[in-house]
Design a protein around this motif. Structure first.
Motif, PDB file in Angstrom:
ATOM      1  N   SER A 196      -5.815 -37.945  18.534  1.00 39.03           N
ATOM      2  CA  SER A 196      -6.013 -36.502  18.644  1.00 39.03           C
ATOM      3  C   SER A 196      -7.311 -36.047  17.992  1.00 39.03           C
TER       4      SER A 196
ATOM      5  N   GLU B 101     -10.036 -37.490  21.142  1.00 37.10           N
ATOM      6  CA  GLU B 101      -9.943 -37.447  22.598  1.00 37.10           C
ATOM      7  C   GLU B 101     -11.120 -36.681  23.206  1.00 37.10           C
TER       8      GLU B 101
ATOM      9  N   ASN C  66      -3.329 -42.022  32.312  1.00 38.03           N
ATOM     10  CA  ASN C  66      -3.717 -42.009  33.725  1.00 38.03           C
ATOM     11  C   ASN C  66      -5.121 -41.471  33.922  1.00 38.03           C
ATOM     12  N   LYS C  67      -5.457 -40.420  33.208  1.00 38.80           N
ATOM     13  CA  LYS C  67      -6.775 -39.809  33.329  1.00 38.80           C
ATOM     14  C   LYS C  67      -7.877 -40.790  32.930  1.00 38.80           C
TER      15      LYS C  67
ATOM     16  N   GLN D 124       0.259 -40.556  20.252  1.00 39.74           N
ATOM     17  CA  GLN D 124       0.252 -39.099  20.349  1.00 39.74           C
ATOM     18  C   GLN D 124      -0.613 -38.577  21.497  1.00 39.74           C
ATOM     19  N   VAL D 125      -1.471 -39.437  22.068  1.00 37.06           N
ATOM     20  CA  VAL D 125      -2.288 -39.020  23.215  1.00 37.06           C
ATOM     21  C   VAL D 125      -1.995 -39.871  24.455  1.00 37.06           C
ATOM     22  N   ARG D 126      -0.787 -40.405  24.521  1.00 33.14           N
ATOM     23  CA  ARG D 126      -0.403 -41.237  25.670  1.00 33.14           C
ATOM     24  C   ARG D 126      -0.527 -40.491  26.996  1.00 33.14           C
ATOM     25  N   TYR D 127      -0.475 -39.165  26.951  1.00 32.11           N
ATOM     26  CA  TYR D 127      -0.604 -38.370  28.172  1.00 32.11           C
ATOM     27  C   TYR D 127      -1.995 -38.530  28.812  1.00 32.11           C
ATOM     28  N   LEU D 128      -2.962 -39.075  28.098  1.00 34.05           N
ATOM     29  CA  LEU D 128      -4.313 -39.293  28.628  1.00 34.05           C
ATOM     30  C   LEU D 128      -4.441 -40.597  29.414  1.00 34.05           C
TER      31      LEU D 128
END
Length: 101
Positions: free
Chosen positions: A9, A39, A63-64, A57-61
């Motif tokens: 983060s 990030e 695919n991007k 905590q930034v696993r949502y990134l």
């Protein structure tokens, strides 16, 4: 020399993990440059890395960043939560090295 970038983060929570990974690399005789960035700064380093590991905590990134690095064939993965939580530098280094095989 392997260039391993960790993304979190703010780029600060992984600083201890970077130290532990560097210690593990020295112990194993592996030449590596390991560093952490936030990030928001990650894109600045895409031209000079071999692998990217994301903090949980930034696993949502995932695919991007995979899409952004697909053309360069730079592997991207999320650091296993247990290894991140316990700051297991050796295990995280091993994860990065497996991605480079």
């Amino acid at each position: 020399m392997k260039k391993i970038m960790l993304v979190c983060s703010a780029g600060m929570s992984t600083s201890l993990l970077v130290t532990k990974m560097n210690n593990a690399a020295v112990k194993k005789g592996i030449s590596a440059e390991i560093f952490a960035v936030s990030e928001t700064d990650a894109k600045k380093h895409f031209d000079n890395i071999d692998v990217v590991l994301l903090g949980p905590q930034v696993r949502y990134l995932l695919n991007k960043i995979e899409k952004l690095l697909a053309e360069k064939k730079i592997p991207v993965a999320v650091i296993e939560s247990i290894n991140y939580g316990t700051m297991n530098g050796e295990a995280v280094l091993d994860q990065a090295l497996r991605l480079l095989e």
